[in-house]
Write an enzyme that holds these catalytic residues in place. Sequence first.
Site, PDB file in Angstrom:
ATOM      1  NE  ARG A 162       0.639  11.234  -2.690  1.00 23.32           N
ATOM      2  CZ  ARG A 162      -0.499  10.875  -2.138  1.00 23.32           C
ATOM      3  NH1 ARG A 162      -1.479  10.380  -2.871  1.00 23.32           N
ATOM      4  NH2 ARG A 162      -0.708  11.015  -0.839  1.00 23.32           N
TER       5      ARG A 162
ATOM      6  CG  HIS B  27      -2.028   0.984   1.141  1.00 23.14           C
ATOM      7  ND1 HIS B  27      -3.289   0.746   1.635  1.00 23.14           N
ATOM      8  CD2 HIS B  27      -2.083   2.237   0.621  1.00 23.14           C
ATOM      9  CE1 HIS B  27      -4.067   1.806   1.426  1.00 23.14           C
ATOM     10  NE2 HIS B  27      -3.346   2.724   0.813  1.00 23.14           N
TER      11      HIS B  27
ATOM     12  CG  HIS C  18      -0.458  14.778   1.276  1.00 27.09           C
ATOM     13  ND1 HIS C  18      -1.173  14.750   0.089  1.00 27.09           N
ATOM     14  CD2 HIS C  18      -0.980  13.797   2.054  1.00 27.09           C
ATOM     15  CE1 HIS C  18      -2.092  13.791   0.166  1.00 27.09           C
ATOM     16  NE2 HIS C  18      -1.988  13.194   1.336  1.00 27.09           N
TER      17      HIS C  18
ATOM     18  CG  ASP D  96      -2.343   4.462   3.566  1.00 25.19           C
ATOM     19  OD1 ASP D  96      -2.125   4.855   2.398  1.00 25.19           O
ATOM     20  OD2 ASP D  96      -3.363   4.782   4.204  1.00 25.19           O
TER      21      ASP D  96
ATOM     22  CG  HIS E 246      -1.118   6.609  -1.778  1.00 22.74           C
ATOM     23  ND1 HIS E 246      -2.292   6.577  -2.519  1.00 22.74           N
ATOM     24  CD2 HIS E 246      -1.410   6.003  -0.594  1.00 22.74           C
ATOM     25  CE1 HIS E 246      -3.249   5.994  -1.787  1.00 22.74           C
ATOM     26  NE2 HIS E 246      -2.738   5.639  -0.627  1.00 22.74           N
TER      27      HIS E 246
ATOM     28  CG  HIS F 293      -6.094   1.830   5.361  1.00 22.85           C
ATOM     29  ND1 HIS F 293      -7.461   1.824   5.255  1.00 22.85           N
ATOM     30  CD2 HIS F 293      -5.647   2.513   4.293  1.00 22.85           C
ATOM     31  CE1 HIS F 293      -7.810   2.473   4.176  1.00 22.85           C
ATOM     32  NE2 HIS F 293      -6.733   2.905   3.572  1.00 22.85           N
TER      33      HIS F 293
ATOM     34  CG  ASN G 209      -5.105   7.885  -4.573  1.00 19.88           C
ATOM     35  OD1 ASN G 209      -4.154   7.114  -4.685  1.00 19.88           O
ATOM     36  ND2 ASN G 209      -5.300   8.614  -3.501  1.00 19.88           N
TER      37      ASN G 209
ATOM     38  CG  HIS H  74     -10.187   3.963   2.155  1.00 23.40           C
ATOM     39  ND1 HIS H  74      -9.070   4.723   2.431  1.00 23.40           N
ATOM     40  CD2 HIS H  74     -11.140   4.388   3.010  1.00 23.40           C
ATOM     41  CE1 HIS H  74      -9.346   5.565   3.421  1.00 23.40           C
ATOM     42  NE2 HIS H  74     -10.593   5.399   3.777  1.00 23.40           N
TER      43      HIS H  74
END
Length: 446
Positions: A65, A61, A314, A310, A63, A237, A95, A181
């Site tokens: 980006r 898991h 950011h 996860d 991200h 999660h 995403n 999720h």
Amino acid sequence: MIVDLVLGNAKAYMEGKIVECSIAVEDGSVFKIGRETNMPRGDVKTDLKGLLVLPGLVDAHVHLRDEGKAYKEDFFTGTAAAAAGGFTTILDMPNNSPTTMSVESLRNRIAAAENSILVNVGFYSAFPDGIGRLQGIVEEGVVGFKLFMAEQVGGLNIHDDDALLEAFETVGKLGSLTAVHAEDELALRRAEEQFKCSGRNDVNAFLKAHSEDVEVKAVNRLLGIDREAGMRLHFCHVSTKNGLDAIVEAKKAGLPVTCEVAPHHLFLSSEDLRRVGTLAVTMPPLRDKVHVEALWDGIRNGSVDIVASDHAPHAFSEKKAENVWDVKVGVPGLETALPLLLTEVKRGRLSIGDVVRLMSERPSEIFRLRGKGVLKSGYDADFTVVDLDRKHRVIAADFRSKAKYSPFDGRVLAGKAVRTVVGGQLVMEDSEILAKPGSGEIVRRA
Ligand SMILES: [Zn+2]
């Protein structure tokens, strides 16, 4: 015969025990594991001085980006963070900008990643526009589909049970799985609107909006649909006692269900969220201790299948918004996950076998990653070399990730990855990245 690499004087976790051995690597695979004296000669020989070698860790898991969100993280920095944290394979969430939800967006993403990655990367897809497009995406080799129940992402209407059933049946027939999720969008929005109307925009309001019920409702709804579809369903999660209990019941009833827990839900609680503030805002949120304890019980009794970070980086400014509803959710986790778990090994709360099961064996099995999850000849030469005595302080400012903050900043941990070997190549040694961008491979599900 002369092989590419021999790792001598190692301790390796094999078949449930730690054995002293040497590991010979040829052409990216494990050629032989055995006694020093029986090893072929190697072009390169490394003395591991008794360090512990684990089958390469898999983070299911992440991200990563990049593309339109490269200011948060890119393929190079994200996989550098993975290597620094001891992960040899990571699975990327869809995403993105653009959303990974078609053959075309997936191919573009793979093309963008290929020459930048330092560890192996597999890709999830969101659901496409139209069930008919699932097959093409599966044939491109995705590791699974990701379904976000807290907000509409991708082309599958999350409010339509019939559409979900049809999608699950199709994914099941195609031999793939769906990772979810589980937070119910309607329940969440309703609570959120109430708080917003009464001018509440603090972390306590966020906690209350993302209530236990919001998770449990989505878990039960998805289990109900999957009881008919019978697709492999993976819960990302899991953060609540009742959510986990429902999943355990479904497993007992024979549903092909698995689940994951994130380190921040194991090592932090709602008290930490109040202390740290918006920086620690995640979805699902940090929970009260009764839930944390339930997750630990699940880890110890085997009802939790895997631990996944996860990793959700950011920009710092996005974590520091005045209004909690504007804060971007998630924290970076690739560089803290393993040391957090190894610290529990040091304390005797977990065994090395638990860590390998949760972070290598089970994720490899669930996502059917061929050649991974086990130290054995013929398998991929992906290794995580750990030093169980390496006491260190988490310094988020030194992260390889672009997200240089952490709710664990300043925490003293025991044990970390000191070398990461991917396909027989030394990618990380003592926090230094030694490999070139592009040394990782794209993982495709056959
Ligand atoms: Zn996520």
